[in-house]
Design an enzyme around this catalytic site. Structure first.
Site, PDB file in Angstrom:
ATOM      1  CG  HIS A 221      -5.146   6.858  16.331  1.00 39.76           C
ATOM      2  ND1 HIS A 221      -4.097   6.225  16.951  1.00 39.76           N
ATOM      3  CD2 HIS A 221      -4.907   8.195  16.505  1.00 39.76           C
ATOM      4  CE1 HIS A 221      -3.262   7.123  17.456  1.00 39.76           C
ATOM      5  NE2 HIS A 221      -3.735   8.337  17.202  1.00 39.76           N
ATOM      6  CB  VAL A 255      -9.166  -8.895  13.801  1.00 40.34           C
ATOM      7  CG1 VAL A 255      -9.439  -9.305  15.245  1.00 40.34           C
ATOM      8  CG2 VAL A 255      -9.722  -9.925  12.825  1.00 40.34           C
ATOM      9  CG  MET A 256     -11.667  -3.286  15.472  1.00 39.48           C
ATOM     10  SD  MET A 256     -10.686  -2.005  14.656  1.00 39.48           S
ATOM     11  CE  MET A 256     -11.612  -1.763  13.193  1.00 39.48           C
ATOM     12  CG  HIS A 260       1.471  -0.399  15.633  1.00 38.73           C
ATOM     13  ND1 HIS A 260       2.472   0.453  15.253  1.00 38.73           N
ATOM     14  CD2 HIS A 260       0.786   0.217  16.621  1.00 38.73           C
ATOM     15  CE1 HIS A 260       2.404   1.544  16.003  1.00 38.73           C
ATOM     16  NE2 HIS A 260       1.393   1.438  16.841  1.00 38.73           N
ATOM     17  CG  ASP A 311      -5.835   0.646  21.142  1.00 36.53           C
ATOM     18  OD1 ASP A 311      -5.827   1.332  22.174  1.00 36.53           O
ATOM     19  OD2 ASP A 311      -5.517   1.092  20.031  1.00 36.53           O
TER      20      ASP A 311
HETATM   21  C1  SDX Z   1      -3.069   2.808  17.726  1.00 36.06           C
HETATM   22  O1  SDX Z   1       0.789   4.677  15.335  1.00 36.06           O
HETATM   23  C2  SDX Z   1       0.616   4.664  16.585  1.00 36.06           C
HETATM   24  O2  SDX Z   1       1.509   4.873  17.301  1.00 36.06           O
HETATM   25  C3  SDX Z   1      -0.781   4.379  17.058  1.00 36.06           C
HETATM   26  C4  SDX Z   1      -0.901   3.881  18.478  1.00 36.06           C
HETATM   27  C5  SDX Z   1      -0.474   4.982  19.465  1.00 36.06           C
HETATM   28  O3  SDX Z   1       0.015   4.657  20.543  1.00 36.06           O
HETATM   29  O4  SDX Z   1      -0.699   6.150  19.147  1.00 36.06           O
HETATM   30  O5  SDX Z   1      -0.101   2.720  18.682  1.00 36.06           O
HETATM   31  C6  SDX Z   1      -2.362   3.512  18.826  1.00 36.06           C
HETATM   32  O6  SDX Z   1      -3.725   3.486  16.971  1.00 36.06           O
HETATM   33  C7  SDX Z   1      -2.969   1.304  17.536  1.00 36.06           C
HETATM   34  C8  SDX Z   1      -3.719   0.782  16.287  1.00 36.06           C
HETATM   35  C9  SDX Z   1      -5.177   0.551  16.625  1.00 36.06           C
HETATM   36  N1  SDX Z   1      -5.938   0.143  15.420  1.00 36.06           N
HETATM   37  C10 SDX Z   1      -6.452  -1.108  15.289  1.00 36.06           C
HETATM   38  O7  SDX Z   1      -6.278  -1.992  16.112  1.00 36.06           O
HETATM   39  C11 SDX Z   1      -7.291  -1.293  14.061  1.00 36.06           C
HETATM   40  C12 SDX Z   1      -6.968  -2.597  13.374  1.00 36.06           C
HETATM   41  N2  SDX Z   1      -5.662  -2.503  12.770  1.00 36.06           N
HETATM   42  C13 SDX Z   1      -5.514  -2.076  11.486  1.00 36.06           C
HETATM   43  O8  SDX Z   1      -6.525  -1.696  10.652  1.00 36.06           O
HETATM   44  C14 SDX Z   1      -4.110  -1.826  10.966  1.00 36.06           C
HETATM   45  O9  SDX Z   1      -3.273  -2.823  11.414  1.00 36.06           O
HETATM   46  C15 SDX Z   1      -3.523  -0.441  11.270  1.00 36.06           C
HETATM   47  C16 SDX Z   1      -4.467   0.669  10.818  1.00 36.06           C
HETATM   48  C17 SDX Z   1      -3.250  -0.295  12.755  1.00 36.06           C
HETATM   49  C18 SDX Z   1      -2.187  -0.290  10.523  1.00 36.06           C
HETATM   50  O10 SDX Z   1      -2.464  -0.174   9.203  1.00 36.06           O
HETATM   51  P1  SDX Z   1      -1.397  -0.083   8.008  1.00 36.06           P
HETATM   52  O11 SDX Z   1      -0.015   0.089   8.511  1.00 36.06           O
HETATM   53  O12 SDX Z   1      -1.913   0.923   7.063  1.00 36.06           O
HETATM   54  O13 SDX Z   1      -1.496  -1.528   7.375  1.00 36.06           O
HETATM   55  P2  SDX Z   1      -2.667  -2.100   6.510  1.00 36.06           P
HETATM   56  O14 SDX Z   1      -3.981  -1.786   7.087  1.00 36.06           O
HETATM   57  O15 SDX Z   1      -2.439  -1.689   5.086  1.00 36.06           O
HETATM   58  O16 SDX Z   1      -2.440  -3.658   6.643  1.00 36.06           O
HETATM   59  C19 SDX Z   1      -1.414  -4.383   5.935  1.00 36.06           C
HETATM   60  C20 SDX Z   1      -1.907  -5.791   5.731  1.00 36.06           C
HETATM   61  C21 SDX Z   1      -3.242  -5.822   4.979  1.00 36.06           C
HETATM   62  O17 SDX Z   1      -3.296  -7.051   4.272  1.00 36.06           O
HETATM   63  P3  SDX Z   1      -2.969  -7.086   2.702  1.00 36.06           P
HETATM   64  O18 SDX Z   1      -3.954  -6.149   2.049  1.00 36.06           O
HETATM   65  O19 SDX Z   1      -1.534  -6.596   2.561  1.00 36.06           O
HETATM   66  O20 SDX Z   1      -3.163  -8.507   2.333  1.00 36.06           O
HETATM   67  O21 SDX Z   1      -2.174  -6.426   6.983  1.00 36.06           O
HETATM   68  C22 SDX Z   1      -3.571  -6.713   7.097  1.00 36.06           C
HETATM   69  C23 SDX Z   1      -4.267  -5.836   6.064  1.00 36.06           C
HETATM   70  O22 SDX Z   1      -5.480  -6.380   5.663  1.00 36.06           O
HETATM   71  N3  SDX Z   1      -3.997  -6.303   8.442  1.00 36.06           N
HETATM   72  C24 SDX Z   1      -5.024  -6.837   9.101  1.00 36.06           C
HETATM   73  C25 SDX Z   1      -5.059  -6.148  10.316  1.00 36.06           C
HETATM   74  N4  SDX Z   1      -4.079  -5.240  10.342  1.00 36.06           N
HETATM   75  C26 SDX Z   1      -3.429  -5.347   9.193  1.00 36.06           C
HETATM   76  N5  SDX Z   1      -5.868  -7.811   8.798  1.00 36.06           N
HETATM   77  C27 SDX Z   1      -6.825  -8.099   9.713  1.00 36.06           C
HETATM   78  N6  SDX Z   1      -6.919  -7.463  10.919  1.00 36.06           N
HETATM   79  C28 SDX Z   1      -6.054  -6.486  11.221  1.00 36.06           C
HETATM   80  N7  SDX Z   1      -6.144  -5.842  12.380  1.00 36.06           N
END
Ligand code: SDX
Length: 374
Positions: A221, A255-256, A260, A311
């Protein structure tokens, strides 16, 4: 009742809100109906804070009154000041923010009063004092003297003043203000849902915001903006970026700053923040992070079709502004207090205890054996 599990509440609509919405028809996050980027172009952060909390943009008099209240509430109690001096210097500032808001709850004479009027007064105190407390800790842990807040400075200017002892030029302050506007609110994200869940038991606003801060800290997050900077520091220079990101994807690393839950083809806040990141990089005459940013972004989109979230640009922007990396998520906090508070007030107004079900997969029923039989 169906036992179908929606892990992470994926796609589940749990309540109504009037605070914000991602509107697909204009491809934008909107606060009370106004597009976030439109607010960035025409408003300062205090106007947007007022909008989120009160439902309408302020006129000049309303803004003046709101700003005066915020400036009046900046002063910290002696207890909190002394506590900040005693906190371990190695403490993460998010834990400091969480603890300070909790202490404010101990001190606030209206903690138990959940009327809308009392809650709005408490919101103003939390909103005004949290950045002041964080800036005080910023100084204390470096062995520097705490700088007092100044009533003639805006919310953003005062934060710079208290952290660094000076206010940077107008463009930098504007870029910081824009980041606060973009961070202010985003519907039922993890931390807001945490705040609403705590509120749903009719607990108090300090508790709800304390819980929300803990929730925001996590790297999936708000903590992602700090992780983005750690990633850029590992990459070190643009020449390394291509190899680094390809290897990370080959290893299936997360990858951070990318991906979303709601946006699947790009976070609508990113273009605005990317523009201000560029402006800050130009002023600071440091293009290194922009180059790394562009290379990593291109590979993420080309190889995975995963776009940056807000972010990603805020991390390097705060770094260029001179903030320590572990202060990036606390900056998110000082803005998101507005969104959390609006949701807490909305939850109180139409409350229903939040209590989902779980599909049980533990042991079948069994009899307890006496201790000497086990
Ligand atoms: C914020 O919700 C909000 O509104 C939050 C926010 C706000 O204003 O409050 O916008 C702020 O929290 C932004 C998010 C910050 N987090 C990150 O940057 C961390 C990295 N991102 C992720 O781990 C991920 O994308 C999430 C947690 C943000 C979303 O996760 P989901 O919806 O549960 O999706 P997922 O992790 O299950 O991913 C789906 C697929 C996966 O691949 P498969 O298993 O289907 O093959 O997409 C891939 C994931 O591996 N994937 C990524 C990725 N994000 C998704 N792969 C590599 N790097 C990534 N960042």
């Amino acid at each position: 009742m169906s036992d179908e599990i929606k892990k992470g509440l994926l796609g589940i609509v749990v309540d109504e809100t009037e605070v914000s919405k991602v509107m697909p028809e204009i491809n934008s996050l909107t606060y009370r109906g106004y597009a976030a980027q439109d607010l960035c172009a025409k408003c300062k952060f205090e106007e947007v804070a007022y909008l989120i909390l009160n439902g309408e943009l302020p006129n000049k008099n309303q803004l003046k009154k709101f700003e005066n209240q915020e400036r009046k509430e900046r002063k910290l109690s002696n207890t909190i000041l002394q506590d900040i001096k005693r906190f371990p210097k190695t403490a993460h500032p998010m834990d400091v923010a969480r603890t300070v808001v909790s202490i404010m709850g101990l001190e606030d004479k209206e903690t138990k009063d959940n009327s809308i009027e009392a809650n709005m007064r408490k919101v103003m105190r939390i909103f005004a004092k949290t950045p002041v407390a964080l800036a005080a800790f910023y100084r204390v842990r470096k062995g520097k003297k705490i700088i007092s807040p100044k009533k003639n400075l805006s919310f953003s200017e005062n934060f710079f003043h208290m952290c660094f002892g000076k206010v940077p030029n107008k463009e930098i302050v504007k870029a910081f203000d824009v980041s606060l506007i973009l961070y202010a609110e985003h519907s039922f994200n993890v931390s807001t849902f945490t705040a609403r869940t705590i509120t749903s038991s009719l607990s108090d606003i300090h508790g709800a915001i304390t819980g929300a801060i803990a929730s925001l800290k996590g790297p999936l997050h708000g903590g992602a903006n700090e992780e983005v900077m750690h990633m850029m520091n590992k990459i070190k220079k643009p020449e390394n970026a291509l190899k680094w990101i390809n290897k990370a994807l080959d290893n299936k690393d997360v990858v951070m700053g990318f991906g979303h839950r709601v946006y699947k083809s790009g976070d609508s806040r990113v273009p605005t923040m990317r523009e201000y990141f560029g402006k800050v990089a130009k002023i600071k005459k440091d293009k290194k992070y922009e180059k790394i940013y562009d290379i990593v972004e291109k590979v993420m989109i080309d190889r995975k079709n995963i776009h940056p979230n807000v972010d990603y640009p805020t991390g390097p922007t705060y770094h260029l502004m001179g903030f320590d990396t572990d202060f990036f998520t606390p900056i998110f906090v000082i803005s998101r207090i507005t969104g959390w508070s609006a949701h807490i007030i909305e939850q109180y107004a139409a409350n229903k205890l939040i209590r989902p079900l779980a599909s049980y997969k533990g042991n079948k029923h069994r009899k307890v054996l006496q201790l000497n039989q086990r």
